[in-house]
Enzyme design. Sequence first.
Site, PDB file in Angstrom:
ATOM      1  CG  ASP A  35       3.483 -10.420 -18.746  1.00  0.00           C
ATOM      2  OD1 ASP A  35       3.216  -9.554 -19.602  1.00  0.00           O
ATOM      3  OD2 ASP A  35       2.828 -10.542 -17.685  1.00  0.00           O
ATOM      4  CB  ILE A  36       3.405 -11.672 -13.717  1.00  0.00           C
ATOM      5  CG1 ILE A  36       3.381 -12.372 -12.368  1.00  0.00           C
ATOM      6  CG2 ILE A  36       2.003 -11.288 -14.178  1.00  0.00           C
ATOM      7  CD1 ILE A  36       3.392 -11.471 -11.188  1.00  0.00           C
ATOM      8  CG  ASP A  53       6.493 -10.401  -8.862  1.00  0.00           C
ATOM      9  OD1 ASP A  53       6.307  -9.218  -9.234  1.00  0.00           O
ATOM     10  OD2 ASP A  53       6.170 -10.827  -7.739  1.00  0.00           O
ATOM     11  CE1 TYR A 143      -1.746   3.329 -15.107  1.00  0.00           C
ATOM     12  CE2 TYR A 143      -3.236   4.974 -16.021  1.00  0.00           C
ATOM     13  CZ  TYR A 143      -2.184   4.091 -16.181  1.00  0.00           C
ATOM     14  OH  TYR A 143      -1.580   3.969 -17.406  1.00  0.00           O
ATOM     15  CE  LYS A 147       1.740   4.240 -15.411  1.00  0.00           C
ATOM     16  NZ  LYS A 147       2.934   3.455 -15.766  1.00  0.00           N
TER      17      LYS A 147
HETATM   18  C1  AKB Z   1      -6.228   3.709 -18.956  1.00  0.00           C
HETATM   19  O1  AKB Z   1      -7.311   3.935 -19.493  1.00  0.00           O
HETATM   20  O2  AKB Z   1      -6.093   3.465 -17.748  1.00  0.00           O
HETATM   21  C2  AKB Z   1      -4.985   3.742 -19.816  1.00  0.00           C
HETATM   22  C3  AKB Z   1      -4.337   5.080 -19.796  1.00  0.00           C
HETATM   23  C4  AKB Z   1      -4.978   6.238 -20.449  1.00  0.00           C
HETATM   24  O3  AKB Z   1      -3.266   5.210 -19.262  1.00  0.00           O
HETATM   25  N1  AKB Z   1      -5.300   3.369 -21.156  1.00  0.00           N
END
Ligand code: AKB
Length: 313
Positions: A35-36, A53, A143, A147
């Site tokens: 882990d970092i 890292d 995010y 993904k």
């Molecule tokens: C988040 O809430 O960002 C995470 C997810 C659902 O990937 N738990």
Amino acid sequence: MQKNILIIGACGQIGTELTYTLRAQYGNDSIIASDIREGNEELMNSGPFELLDATDYDALEELIAYYEIDEVYLMAAMLSATAEKFPMRAWNLNMNSLFNVLNLAKEKKISKIFWPSSIAVFGPNTPATDTPQNTIMEPSTVYGISKQSGERWCEYYHNKFGVDVRSIRYPGLISWKTMPGGGTTDYGVEIYHKALNEGEYTCFLRASTKLPMMYMDDAIRATLEIMQSPAEQIKTRSSYNLAAMSFTPAEVATSIASHIAGFKMIYEPDSRQEIADSWPSSIDDSKASKDWGWQAQFDLEKTTKAMLANLKT
Ligand code: AKB
């Protein structure tokens, strides 16, 4: 031959429990946690631990050669709420760490990768109920965009270079050993701690916001099941939908109140509400069941019982 496994992001919510479970299965010395930052004593002392890292290709390559690593679980990521605050840092961490492990597999320096995706790959235009495996995605968060891009790259590296990468789209994860950090579904863990310690919880989502959730034991079992399945059974190389239960803050509050009399819930939605509103409320995971036999075991009541019992001790 005994294989050595590297877990990147081993001190996080999933990484910690994954490390313990893999060490119990394969022996402590075969599971290299990294882990970092440093994690808890038990994790760091129960087997090899390295500061790493994941965006540093040379450091990662060196570690893989030194420990003769065969498989990598890449659990390091910046989650949804924090990623909205630091978009470029999130993109850099979430994408470059993935490219590093994909390229090491392409160069045949490792033979298998686990990379977690999330329900965050879906967006406001996705059918919200029983969201199918293949559907409109259009994520609206930093995010989620990282993904979804990651999923495309995983499939690309598998098709073009034969990389054995496996992935599941985790729902919100409920666990008691390690706190989550920076996610939108984190309320589902915080609520149990506050219920036991203070008898009330101020929730940052509205009472009626239904999200897909899963108890950590199910999530770890799913992760090991997909990784330990024969390669020909893994027909989806982007990422699999995965489901166990869906609940609203009001429903989890009711479930807790049936064990802790007088538990009080207050609602003060913040910026995380918009993220939650863009995600599905339930997931169709029949493809994972069909391809590699996935079956969840924990519903909300079982989860509440397990969380309260473990946090009390
Ligand atoms: C988040 O809430 O960002 C995470 C997810 C659902 O990937 N738990």
